[in-house]
Design a protein around this motif. Structure first.
Motif, PDB file in Angstrom:
ATOM      1  N   LEU A  39       0.835  -1.205   0.000  1.00 26.22           N
ATOM      2  CA  LEU A  39       0.000   0.000   0.000  1.00 26.22           C
ATOM      3  C   LEU A  39       0.867   1.251   0.000  1.00 26.22           C
ATOM      4  N   SER A  40       1.951   1.211   0.757  1.00 20.94           N
ATOM      5  CA  SER A  40       2.856   2.364   0.825  1.00 20.94           C
ATOM      6  C   SER A  40       3.440   2.674  -0.550  1.00 20.94           C
ATOM      7  N   HIS A  41       3.904   1.657  -1.234  1.00 17.98           N
ATOM      8  CA  HIS A  41       4.489   1.875  -2.565  1.00 17.98           C
ATOM      9  C   HIS A  41       3.425   2.335  -3.563  1.00 17.98           C
ATOM     10  N   PHE A  42       2.236   1.747  -3.478  1.00 17.00           N
ATOM     11  CA  PHE A  42       1.147   2.142  -4.370  1.00 17.00           C
ATOM     12  C   PHE A  42       0.786   3.612  -4.170  1.00 17.00           C
ATOM     13  N   GLY A  43       0.737   4.047  -2.928  1.00 16.97           N
ATOM     14  CA  GLY A  43       0.315   5.407  -2.613  1.00 16.97           C
ATOM     15  C   GLY A  43       1.401   6.458  -2.657  1.00 16.97           C
ATOM     16  N   GLU A  44       2.646   6.056  -2.885  1.00 15.93           N
ATOM     17  CA  GLU A  44       3.750   7.013  -2.862  1.00 15.93           C
ATOM     18  C   GLU A  44       3.547   8.111  -3.894  1.00 15.93           C
ATOM     19  N   HIS A  45       3.582   9.339  -3.436  1.00 15.91           N
ATOM     20  CA  HIS A  45       3.381  10.535  -4.275  1.00 15.91           C
ATOM     21  C   HIS A  45       2.042  10.489  -5.027  1.00 15.91           C
ATOM     22  N   SER A  46       1.092   9.751  -4.507  1.00 16.47           N
ATOM     23  CA  SER A  46      -0.260   9.573  -5.074  1.00 16.47           C
ATOM     24  C   SER A  46      -0.246   8.874  -6.433  1.00 16.47           C
ATOM     25  N   ALA A  47       0.882   8.283  -6.803  1.00 17.96           N
ATOM     26  CA  ALA A  47       1.047   7.716  -8.146  1.00 17.96           C
ATOM     27  C   ALA A  47       0.037   6.610  -8.474  1.00 17.96           C
ATOM     28  N   GLY A  48      -0.205   5.702  -7.532  1.00 18.82           N
ATOM     29  CA  GLY A  48      -1.143   4.611  -7.803  1.00 18.82           C
ATOM     30  C   GLY A  48      -2.559   5.105  -8.026  1.00 18.82           C
ATOM     31  N   SER A  97      10.532   2.371  20.914  1.00 18.11           N
ATOM     32  CA  SER A  97       9.387   1.465  20.961  1.00 18.11           C
ATOM     33  C   SER A  97       8.670   1.335  19.615  1.00 18.11           C
ATOM     34  N   VAL A  98       9.070   2.151  18.632  1.00 12.65           N
ATOM     35  CA  VAL A  98       8.425   2.144  17.315  1.00 12.65           C
ATOM     36  C   VAL A  98       9.423   1.655  16.279  1.00 12.65           C
ATOM     37  N   ARG A  99       9.012   0.643  15.522  1.00 10.57           N
ATOM     38  CA  ARG A  99       9.847   0.126  14.441  1.00 10.57           C
ATOM     39  C   ARG A  99       9.435   0.787  13.130  1.00 10.57           C
ATOM     40  N   VAL A 100      10.385   1.380  12.435  1.00  8.38           N
ATOM     41  CA  VAL A 100      10.128   1.970  11.123  1.00  8.38           C
ATOM     42  C   VAL A 100      10.387   0.867  10.104  1.00  8.38           C
ATOM     43  N   LEU A 101       9.345   0.494   9.366  1.00  7.91           N
ATOM     44  CA  LEU A 101       9.403  -0.685   8.511  1.00  7.91           C
ATOM     45  C   LEU A 101       9.363  -0.384   7.017  1.00  7.91           C
ATOM     46  N   VAL A 102       9.514   0.893   6.657  1.00  7.20           N
ATOM     47  CA  VAL A 102       9.546   1.289   5.247  1.00  7.20           C
ATOM     48  C   VAL A 102      10.291   2.615   5.153  1.00  7.20           C
ATOM     49  N   GLY A 103      10.928   2.838   4.020  1.00  2.00           N
ATOM     50  CA  GLY A 103      11.600   4.113   3.798  1.00  2.00           C
ATOM     51  C   GLY A 103      10.592   5.201   3.467  1.00  2.00           C
ATOM     52  N   THR A 104      10.968   6.442   3.712  1.00  4.51           N
ATOM     53  CA  THR A 104      10.106   7.582   3.415  1.00  4.51           C
ATOM     54  C   THR A 104      10.916   8.643   2.670  1.00  4.51           C
ATOM     55  N   PRO A 105      10.247   9.447   1.839  1.00  3.55           N
ATOM     56  CA  PRO A 105      10.976  10.459   1.076  1.00  3.55           C
ATOM     57  C   PRO A 105      11.379  11.673   1.913  1.00  3.55           C
ATOM     58  N   SER A 106      10.801  11.816   3.113  1.00  3.91           N
ATOM     59  CA  SER A 106      11.176  12.947   3.970  1.00  3.91           C
ATOM     60  C   SER A 106      11.025  12.536   5.429  1.00  3.91           C
ATOM     61  N   ARG A 107      11.486  13.390   6.295  1.00 10.23           N
ATOM     62  CA  ARG A 107      11.343  13.151   7.735  1.00 10.23           C
ATOM     63  C   ARG A 107      10.088  13.807   8.298  1.00 10.23           C
ATOM     64  N   LEU A 108       9.320  14.445   7.436  1.00  5.84           N
ATOM     65  CA  LEU A 108       8.136  15.166   7.892  1.00  5.84           C
ATOM     66  C   LEU A 108       6.921  14.246   7.944  1.00  5.84           C
ATOM     67  N   SER A 109       6.105  14.445   8.967  1.00  7.11           N
ATOM     68  CA  SER A 109       5.075  13.483   9.289  1.00  7.11           C
ATOM     69  C   SER A 109       3.638  13.993   9.188  1.00  7.11           C
ATOM     70  N   PHE A 110       3.396  15.267   9.444  1.00  7.92           N
ATOM     71  CA  PHE A 110       2.031  15.782   9.575  1.00  7.92           C
ATOM     72  C   PHE A 110       1.666  16.722   8.451  1.00  7.92           C
ATOM     73  N   PRO A 111       0.612  16.409   7.722  1.00 13.69           N
ATOM     74  CA  PRO A 111      -0.264  15.246   7.760  1.00 13.69           C
ATOM     75  C   PRO A 111       0.294  14.123   6.880  1.00 13.69           C
ATOM     76  N   SER A 112      -0.297  12.965   7.004  1.00 19.02           N
ATOM     77  CA  SER A 112       0.102  11.846   6.144  1.00 19.02           C
ATOM     78  C   SER A 112      -0.370  12.114   4.712  1.00 19.02           C
ATOM     79  N   SER A 113       0.580  12.176   3.798  1.00 16.67           N
ATOM     80  CA  SER A 113       0.227  12.387   2.386  1.00 16.67           C
ATOM     81  C   SER A 113      -0.474  11.165   1.810  1.00 16.67           C
ATOM     82  N   HIS A 114      -0.102   9.974   2.273  1.00 18.02           N
ATOM     83  CA  HIS A 114      -0.789   8.765   1.814  1.00 18.02           C
ATOM     84  C   HIS A 114      -2.267   8.814   2.220  1.00 18.02           C
ATOM     85  N   ALA A 115      -2.531   9.219   3.456  1.00 19.06           N
ATOM     86  CA  ALA A 115      -3.917   9.316   3.919  1.00 19.06           C
ATOM     87  C   ALA A 115      -4.672  10.380   3.133  1.00 19.06           C
TER      88      ALA A 115
END
Length: 178
Positions: A39-48, A97-115
């Motif tokens: 889902l992350s790859h599909f939604g990256e930069h809204s491309a999917g 306590s949080v595992r990061v399980l995928v790479g991201t294009p930036s360190r910025l979090s708010f808001p989620s662009s995928h969402a």
């Protein structure tokens, strides 16, 4: 100051970090992580979602213009989320306590662009297909961002709200063109 709680009985963390850690602990199994990464790859930069809109335009010739406008709306929603990220500048979760399980294009979090782009796509494409896509498409994407450890719960809620506003505004314009 953010509300704090003790996650492991000794280490104070924000409630959002604790919630994120609990989501990962409850459902971040290999199959779920694999689906979340897809889902992350599909939604990256809204491309999917953009590509799906182009498929709609190719298949639904009578409403090609609306499908293309909806596709552009998905990209516009994504761009709006990037603009908000650059203003807010909230950093992605960084806690042991949080595992990061995928790479991201930036360190910025708010808001989620995928969402944001997923919700915009679901709102816009629902209007074109006549199918209620929001309850089918949005929750899995929002949960996937938590499973992957790249967003706080408020990031995905805010992103979804932004996508709903952008998608809803454009959807009303498309209906008015009839």
């Amino acid at each position: 100051m953010a509300a704090m709680e003790l996650l492991d009985g000794a280490t104070p963390v924000s409630r959002e970090t604790a919630a994120l850690s609990r989501v990962q602990g409850a459902i971040a199994r290999p199959a779920v992580v694999k689906a979340a990464r897809a889902l992350s790859h599909f939604g990256e930069h809204s491309a999917g979602w953009f590509a799906m809109g182009l498929v709609g335009a190719a298949l639904d010739r009578d409403r090609r213009r609306d499908w293309l406008a909806a596709s552009a709306g998905v990209v516009a929603a994504h761009a709006a989320s990037i603009a908000v990220k650059r203003v807010v500048r909230r950093q992605r979760p960084m806690d042991p306590s949080v595992r990061v399980l995928v790479g991201t294009p930036s360190r910025l979090s708010f808001p989620s662009s995928h969402a944001t782009s997923t919700t915009a796509a679901a709102v816009l494409f629902s209007g074109l297909t006549g199918k209620p896509l929001v309850p089918v498409l949005v929750p899995p994407m929002l949960v996937s961002r938590l499973v992957l450890g790249v967003h706080y719960p408020s990031d995905v809620i805010a992103g979804s709200a932004l996508g709903a506003v952008v998608g809803g505004l454009l959807r009303r314009r498309l209906r008015g063109r009839g």
